[in-house]
Design a protein around this motif. Structure first.
Motif, PDB file in Angstrom:
ATOM      1  N   ALA A   1      48.647  29.690  62.576  1.00 30.54           N
ATOM      2  CA  ALA A   1      48.142  29.925  61.477  1.00 30.54           C
ATOM      3  C   ALA A   1      48.718  29.554  59.928  1.00 30.54           C
ATOM      4  CB  ALA A   1      49.180  31.710  61.042  1.00 30.54           C
ATOM      5  N   PRO A   2      47.874  28.795  58.619  1.00 30.49           N
ATOM      6  CA  PRO A   2      48.501  27.608  57.870  1.00 30.49           C
ATOM      7  C   PRO A   2      48.813  28.517  57.464  1.00 30.49           C
ATOM      8  CG  PRO A   2      45.653  28.935  57.948  1.00 30.49           C
ATOM      9  CD  PRO A   2      46.701  29.455  59.344  1.00 30.49           C
ATOM     10  N   PHE A   3      49.420  29.700  56.377  1.00 33.38           N
ATOM     11  CA  PHE A   3      49.858  30.077  56.027  1.00 33.38           C
ATOM     12  C   PHE A   3      50.772  31.710  56.217  1.00 33.38           C
ATOM     13  CE2 PHE A   3      45.547  30.310  54.247  1.00 33.38           C
ATOM     14  CZ  PHE A   3      45.373  31.003  53.947  1.00 33.38           C
ATOM     15  N   ASP A   4      51.584  32.262  55.948  1.00 37.06           N
ATOM     16  CA  ASP A   4      52.113  33.529  56.408  1.00 37.06           C
ATOM     17  C   ASP A   4      51.154  34.256  55.197  1.00 37.06           C
ATOM     18  OD1 ASP A   4      54.633  32.538  57.038  1.00 37.06           O
ATOM     19  OD2 ASP A   4      55.185  33.660  55.654  1.00 37.06           O
ATOM     20  N   GLY A   5      50.856  35.185  56.353  1.00 38.83           N
ATOM     21  CA  GLY A   5      49.226  36.102  55.907  1.00 38.83           C
ATOM     22  C   GLY A   5      49.017  37.275  57.287  1.00 38.83           C
ATOM     23  N   ARG A   6      48.092  38.367  56.981  1.00 40.73           N
ATOM     24  CA  ARG A   6      47.311  39.310  58.283  1.00 40.73           C
ATOM     25  C   ARG A   6      46.251  37.922  58.204  1.00 40.73           C
ATOM     26  NH1 ARG A   6      43.481  41.616  55.675  1.00 40.73           N
ATOM     27  NH2 ARG A   6      42.964  42.208  53.719  1.00 40.73           N
ATOM     28  N   VAL A   7      45.493  38.947  59.378  1.00 39.66           N
ATOM     29  CA  VAL A   7      44.460  38.626  60.166  1.00 39.66           C
ATOM     30  C   VAL A   7      43.535  39.665  59.318  1.00 39.66           C
ATOM     31  CG1 VAL A   7      43.428  38.567  61.920  1.00 39.66           C
ATOM     32  CG2 VAL A   7      45.996  38.595  62.329  1.00 39.66           C
ATOM     33  N   ALA A   8      42.827  39.240  58.631  1.00 40.93           N
ATOM     34  CA  ALA A   8      41.804  39.609  58.169  1.00 40.93           C
ATOM     35  C   ALA A   8      40.229  39.987  58.848  1.00 40.93           C
ATOM     36  CB  ALA A   8      41.882  38.757  56.450  1.00 40.93           C
ATOM     37  N   GLU A   9      40.214  38.662  59.393  1.00 39.81           N
ATOM     38  CA  GLU A   9      38.465  38.786  60.067  1.00 39.81           C
ATOM     39  C   GLU A   9      39.507  38.457  61.639  1.00 39.81           C
ATOM     40  OE1 GLU A   9      34.438  38.267  58.677  1.00 39.81           O
ATOM     41  OE2 GLU A   9      36.480  36.758  57.069  1.00 39.81           O
ATOM     42  N   LEU A  10      38.209  38.872  62.648  1.00 38.33           N
ATOM     43  CA  LEU A  10      38.788  38.529  64.373  1.00 38.33           C
ATOM     44  C   LEU A  10      36.830  38.481  64.910  1.00 38.33           C
ATOM     45  CD1 LEU A  10      39.953  37.035  66.438  1.00 38.33           C
ATOM     46  CD2 LEU A  10      41.065  39.671  67.308  1.00 38.33           C
ATOM     47  N   LYS A  11      36.568  37.049  65.223  1.00 42.82           N
ATOM     48  CA  LYS A  11      35.144  36.983  65.672  1.00 42.82           C
ATOM     49  C   LYS A  11      35.067  36.970  66.633  1.00 42.82           C
ATOM     50  CE  LYS A  11      33.097  36.889  60.997  1.00 42.82           C
ATOM     51  NZ  LYS A  11      32.027  37.736  60.472  1.00 42.82           N
TER      52      LYS A  11
ATOM     53  N   LEU B   1      45.471  36.223  70.879  1.00 38.24           N
ATOM     54  CA  LEU B   1      47.119  36.366  70.607  1.00 38.24           C
ATOM     55  C   LEU B   1      47.176  37.460  69.420  1.00 38.24           C
ATOM     56  CD1 LEU B   1      48.787  33.073  71.384  1.00 38.24           C
ATOM     57  CD2 LEU B   1      48.519  34.721  73.236  1.00 38.24           C
ATOM     58  N   ILE B   2      45.994  37.243  69.013  1.00 36.83           N
ATOM     59  CA  ILE B   2      45.871  38.575  67.582  1.00 36.83           C
ATOM     60  C   ILE B   2      44.947  39.507  67.212  1.00 36.83           C
ATOM     61  CG2 ILE B   2      47.283  36.768  66.044  1.00 36.83           C
ATOM     62  CD1 ILE B   2      44.133  36.136  65.275  1.00 36.83           C
ATOM     63  N   ALA B   3      45.531  40.183  66.299  1.00 39.12           N
ATOM     64  CA  ALA B   3      44.697  41.866  66.371  1.00 39.12           C
ATOM     65  C   ALA B   3      44.020  42.083  65.204  1.00 39.12           C
ATOM     66  CB  ALA B   3      44.483  42.629  67.315  1.00 39.12           C
ATOM     67  N   PRO B   4      42.735  42.659  64.176  1.00 35.51           N
ATOM     68  CA  PRO B   4      42.636  42.293  63.406  1.00 35.51           C
ATOM     69  C   PRO B   4      43.922  43.374  62.407  1.00 35.51           C
ATOM     70  CG  PRO B   4      41.106  42.898  64.617  1.00 35.51           C
ATOM     71  CD  PRO B   4      42.184  42.744  65.246  1.00 35.51           C
TER      72      PRO B   4
END
Length: 615
Positions: A584-594, A557-560
């Motif tokens: 998500a454990p906290f607010d932020g951005r997707v740094a890696e999608l493996k 459901l996410i993208a880098p």
């Protein structure tokens, strides 16, 4: 009698059917998926045919391949077991049309009981008591809301084609109704392709009582008394017993007679179960037990009925399917003692009952207990099918004796490295409220804190592990015990903990991640010296999203680079019929999608990493 039988199922129930068929001199044929080729049921059958790949839709649900296997092997009959195609009227008709004997309910009976609303209308006509509710054709939200208001809250919304706990919503207040109705219909559409619902009065202290019935082609129908399946988690049965605690003779006669009426109303043949919901707030009473649904097949919990009646229900199925009359008349059947069954699942109660898969390096059950299992030591639990490892069945003279035997059996069960609910079962069977018979479908929810084992080892476990690591005072010659040239050295020691003796296996081969495993009260605890990888693990706050179980990624459901908020759904995993959303454990951005959608991942795999704004 049938001379050759194809079993259109797998695992534990396939082995169970093979056992009875062999005793009757019937040749057996197993069908299996490619990943099940080495399973015990395949080896134990007289012949076996691979019918496809691991997904059930490509193997155990392929009617054409099963019928082709029957033709190729010369089978004269097909037994569907339970689950898969066991209640599929189209498959039953196809088997009969192929000139084979169908060891199951008549297709017309399956259809008559397949939809909850139509089944209830038929039961009302037959004089069987049903739960107060609305079964009408007008499915408009306004009409359903009005009917719920008239019944009085709480009510239960149920998909008419539902099953397995899906398509059900409890509504506690009028203002919740519209939202929960929409949610129920979405789930029903996705699971069953049918959005029609019925409304029932929600029973505040519900007991799940079911009656085993049997009919033959000569017009005879009998019951084999009742079972209580009230101990449930998320509408899934955990512990079943027979007879039902608190059931007096008059109430038993009323509910069992109602079950026979229900079976006769659909001209039933073979093994079936009439399920009732009872209001147990003032004990079991005949005027507070209502028809819920019928299962037109053998039940998972049939062994407890076998234990109290002394009858082999699979043998009854085979004889009735062959055209023979029922083996016993009603007056020949009686209850002897008390029986209980616990379902041992590959799951981790300490982690929200997430499924657990992997090799079964250790699989041991105590003596004196009936164990119906589809796997064996040296095998594995795969992510493709139901996570049940085994059923533990005990019998005693009294209910208290049966409960003590069940608790002991669960405590003495040893499984490694797959995680199980054995300790959970042991605690449930020994809980004072359960022993006293104070059971209803809310038992586990009420007593959850008492039933779920702690995630960390107790002082007793730590003491036992320390004793095992230093056997007999670190004598260097003792330390070489178990050494064999070119073989994996393994030492087993007996450790006394609180008056009990528990096996500790100590593998020392390269690649093992622990020096030993302590089995205590249904739990398995690995132990050994600290390792570098144990000390260098990441923290919960590092943003790493790890797979909590082996499974398949069914949704990404996410993208880098995407911004996410705390609690937002990122990915969805599926294993053993269970979905797990990762957030998500906290607010932020997707740094890696493996990973990508469709990927099969083992437990602990890094799936994604969330970074804070500062990174």
């Amino acid at each position: 009698m049938i001379d050759s039988l194809l079993i259109a199922n797998r695992g534990e129930i396939a082995r169970r059917i093979i056992r009875t068929a062999r005793a009757l001199g019937i040749r057996t044929i197993a069908v299996h998926s490619d990943v099940d080729a080495a399973m015990p049921f395949v080896r134990e059958a007289d012949a076996a045919v691979c019918i496809g790949t691991a997904p059930a839709a490509d193997s155990y649900l392929r009617q054409d391949r099963i019928l082709a296997a029957a033709r190729e092997t010369g089978a004269s009959a097909i037994h569907p077991g339970y689950g898969f195609l066991s209640e599929n009227a189209d498959f039953a008709e196809a088997v009969i049309a192929a000139g084979l004997i169908w060891v199951g309910a008549p297709p017309a009976s399956i259809r008559a009981m397949g939809l909850k609303d139509a089944a209830k209308q038929r039961m009302i006509a037959a004089g069987v008591p049903v739960t107060p509710g609305y079964l009408g054709d007008d499915q408009s939200p306004a009409r359903l809301q009005a009917e719920a208001d008239a019944i009085g809250y709480p009510v239960l919304i149920k998909a008419v084609a539902g099953g397995g706990g899906k398509g059900m919503r409890k509504v506690d207040a009028r203002e919740e109704f519209a939202e929960l109705l929409a949610s129920c219909r979405r789930e029903a559409a996705a699971s069953f392709g049918n959005t029609q619902v019925l409304i029932e009065k929600y029973i505040l202290s519900p007991r799940h009582i079911e009656v085993q019935v049997f009919g033959d082609r000569h017009g005879q129908v009998v019951h084999l008394f009742e079972r209580d399946c009230s101990l449930q988690r998320r509408h899934q049965k955990v512990i079943e017993e027979a007879p039902a605690p608190g059931m007096d003779a008059a109430t038993r006669a009323a509910v069992c007679d109602a079950a026979v009426k229900a079976a006769r109303a659909v001209d039933y043949v073979g093994a079936g179960t009439i399920e009732f919901i009872a209001d147990g707030s003032e004990g079991l009473r005949a005027d507070r037990i209502w028809f819920m649904e019928m299962n037109t097949r053998l039940q998972v919990e049939h062994p407890v009925t076998e234990a109290i009646t002394g009858q082999d229900l699979v043998e009854w199925q085979l004889r009735v399917a062959a055209g023979e009359p029922l083996p016993r008349r009603q007056e020949d059947l009686a209850i002897h003692g008390w029986a209980m069954e616990a379902r041992l699942y590959a799951e981790n109660p300490a982690s929200g009952f997430l499924p657990s898969t992997g090799p079964l390096d250790r699989l041991h059950f105590p003596p004196g207990v009936r164990v119906d299992s589809g796997v064996e030591q040296g095998g594995a639990v795969t992510p493709y099918y139901d996570p049940m490892i085994a059923k533990l069945i005990v019998h005693g003279t009294t209910r208290r004796e049966a409960a003590a035997k069940l608790a002991a059996a669960a405590r003495d069960t040893q499984v490694w490295p797959v995680k199980t609910n054995a300790a959970f079962l042991a605690r449930a069977a020994a809980h004072p409220a359960f022993v006293a018979g104070a059971v209803d479908t809310g038992f586990i929810e009420r007593h959850g804190d008492d039933l779920i084992p702690a995630a960390d080892p107790s002082p007793a476990v730590l003491a036992a592990a320390a004793a095992a690591l230093l056997p007999e005072g670190r004598d260097p010659w003792v330390g070489l015990r178990g050494f064999r040239v070119n073989r994996t050295p393994v030492t087993s020691v007996a450790v006394a903990v609180a008056g009990s003796t528990h096996l500790v296996a100590q593998p020392r081969a390269a690649g093992h991640n622990q020096d030993g495993v302590l089995f205590l009260d249904g739990e398995a605890w690995p132990f050994g010296p600290p390792r570098a990888d144990m000390l260098a693990g990441g923290s919960e706050g590092d943003g790493a999203i790890l797979s909590p179980m082996p499974g398949r990624v069914i949704a990404v459901l996410i993208a880098p680079g995407q911004a996410v908020t705390r609690g937002e759904r990122l990915l969805v995993l599926e294993a053993m019929k269970m979905e797990q959303a990762l957030v998500a454990p906290f607010d932020g951005r997707v740094a890696e999608l493996k990973v990508a959608e469709g990927a099969q991942v083992p437990e602990g795999t890094l799936l994604a990493r969330i970074a804070t704004g500062e990174e």
